[in-house]
Enzyme design. Structure first.
Site, PDB file in Angstrom:
ATOM      1  CD  GLU A  90      96.284  49.916  77.332  1.00  0.00           C
ATOM      2  OE1 GLU A  90      95.971  49.243  76.207  1.00  0.00           O
ATOM      3  OE2 GLU A  90      96.605  49.464  78.463  1.00  0.00           O
ATOM      4  CG  HIS A  91      91.068  49.226  76.300  1.00  0.00           C
ATOM      5  ND1 HIS A  91      90.711  48.379  75.644  1.00  0.00           N
ATOM      6  CD2 HIS A  91      92.404  48.688  77.072  1.00  0.00           C
ATOM      7  CE1 HIS A  91      91.242  47.024  76.018  1.00  0.00           C
ATOM      8  NE2 HIS A  91      92.151  47.383  76.767  1.00  0.00           N
ATOM      9  CG  HIS A 128      93.329  47.809  81.075  1.00  0.00           C
ATOM     10  ND1 HIS A 128      92.307  47.218  81.137  1.00  0.00           N
ATOM     11  CD2 HIS A 128      94.552  47.226  80.229  1.00  0.00           C
ATOM     12  CE1 HIS A 128      92.382  46.280  80.061  1.00  0.00           C
ATOM     13  NE2 HIS A 128      93.766  46.411  79.522  1.00  0.00           N
ATOM     14  CD  GLU A 188      92.329  43.131  78.164  1.00  0.00           C
ATOM     15  OE1 GLU A 188      93.550  43.293  78.250  1.00  0.00           O
ATOM     16  OE2 GLU A 188      91.562  44.073  77.772  1.00  0.00           O
TER      17      GLU A 188
END
Length: 430
Positions: free
Chosen positions: A50-51, A47, A127
């Site tokens: 991806e950022h 994840h 997040e």
């Protein structure tokens, strides 16, 4: 014309579908690597990667990546799932070369600048905090963690504050080197796109991509089930009751999808009518079935106030028992129509269609014609669904609950109601 598929010399699969009447193209790169591919000390890395893909390359700064796509009115984004990661864009057809170039750049030349990394790690911490503060989101994390305890399949995609903050640029480079190769990647475009031209653009920018990813096979998942409860001072309780489901490749995967629709797929479904409309025990209730490459999970999510909690789960369990005894032909027909309409509507959206084609190529190695899917749905019978439900709801349950849950039935009582004597460890036959 349908889906056209080519393979480059390095093994990269490229697929397109021309959609009449479109002036735009949805395109992207789908990688068969997600949260399940992380090692124990990499929880959350897929994840984070991806950022970081949008935070600068050797040729472009983070601002240049964003401004170049937005200067032509396009958009670019990414998403991480349990088993895949996707990087995608939507542009006018004349701007496809730019979109392909941007995607190629971020996937092959990202620098993972330490200052950008630190900023993005802090974004992900926020997040994670936001997810924890959203009970109807975090309950799903606890649900999968309980169903697949101590396994990568059950871990939160976001990672933990400790793991996310421990990563450095060198680790991200090693992860992408290990997990990203042409043999694990699919590039798809849908909309106003010409196949040969698109393949040419992809060849120019991805032709030098390494043919093979270095990462090995993921850990085989084992559904275990169990109980998770967290008392919180909230207005409502979030409840998920689940069971072992079906993998993508095995018999009854589509039957499981249809069964979830009959049970809780809309306002006419059994759970909605009995639990919400007739009894008023909750404000939200639905069923779902998630398939993975080697297993699956079937679940029912409900949200209710404290006063109705004690009655809610027994009523849901009663509906699960009833559906194993009898399903109406009209319920099957309605669920088929819902599924069919969903497939057709997805086919009318370039973004949805590109994603659908990519998933089929990653999972099955070929695009599956709509007619073939319709034939699979048509072959389903009431007898097959009742047989499936009798076996499925005898597997060890998974129960996850957050909120004011003091009156929630005990795990043992729920499991006892659902499992006949001697069937507590019963597993669905493949």
């Amino acid at each position: 014309m349908g889906v056209e598929v080519s393979r480059l010399s390095n093994g990269l699969t490229v697929a397109t579908e021309m959609l009449p009447g479109m002036e735009s193209v949805a395109l992207g790169v789908w990688v068969k690597s997600g949260a399940r591919n992380e090692r124990d000390d990499e929880h959350g890395m897929a994840h984070l990667l991806e950022h970081m893909a949008f935070k600068g390359t050797a040729q472009r700064s983070a601002f240049q990546i964003a401004s170049e796509i937005e200067n032509v009115g396009g958009e670019i984004n990414a998403a991480t799932s349990v088993e895949t990661t996707a990087f995608y864009a939507r542009v006018l057809s004349s701007d496809v070369p730019l979109a392909v170039d941007l995607l190629a750049d971020i996937l092959q030349n990202s620098t993972f600048d330490p200052e950008e990394l630190e900023r993005e790690q802090n974004v992900i911490l926020q997040e994670i905090g936001a997810a924890h503060d959203t009970p109807d989101d975090i309950v799903f994390d606890h649900f999968t963690e309980t169903a697949f305890r101590h396994q990568t399949l059950g871990r939160s995609i976001l990672g933990t504050p400790e793991t996310v903050m421990s990563f450095n640029s060198a680790q991200l480079h090693r992860f992408i080197q290990r997990e990203y190769g042409a043999d694990r990647m699919i590039i798809v475009a849908a909309g106003d796109v010409k196949h040969d031209e698109f393949v040419h653009e992809v060849e120019n920018r991805f032709g030098g991509l390494r043919p093979h990813a270095q990462g090995g096979a993921v850990q085989y998942a084992q559904y275990v089930g169990g109980d998770f409860r967290e008392n919180r001072d909230l207005m409502d309780a979030q409840i998920i009751l689940g069971f072992e489901g079906r993998a993508y490749h095995v018999r009854d995967f589509y039957a499981s999808q249809v069964l979830s629709m009959i049970l809780g797929g809309g306002m006419s479904s059994r759970l909605f009518q009995e639990v919400r409309e007739k009894r008023g025990l909750c404000y939200s209730v639905y069923a779902f079935h998630w398939g993975f490459s080697d297993t699956g999970i079937f679940g029912i999510h409900a949200a209710t106030g404290q006063a109705n909690l004690g009655e809610l789960v027994p009523v849901i369990a009663g509906e699960l028992q009833k559906i194993g005894d009898h399903i109406l032909e009209e319920e099957l027909d309605r669920a088929r129509a819902q599924y069919r309409a969903g497939l057709i509507m997805a086919g009318e959206s370039p973004s949805s269609r590109a994603s659908q084609i990519a998933r089929q190529l990653l999972l099955f190695g070929r695009p599956i014609p709509s007619q073939e899917l319709m034939e699979r749905l048509s072959a389903l019978t009431v007898g097959r669904l009742t047989d499936l439900s009798q076996r499925l709801f005898c597997t060890k349950p998974t129960l996850a609950a957050i909120g004011p849950i003091g009156s929630l039935s005990s795990y043992e009582s729920v499991a006892g109601v659902l499992s006949p004597p001697g069937s507590a460890t019963h597993r669905i036959a493949v």
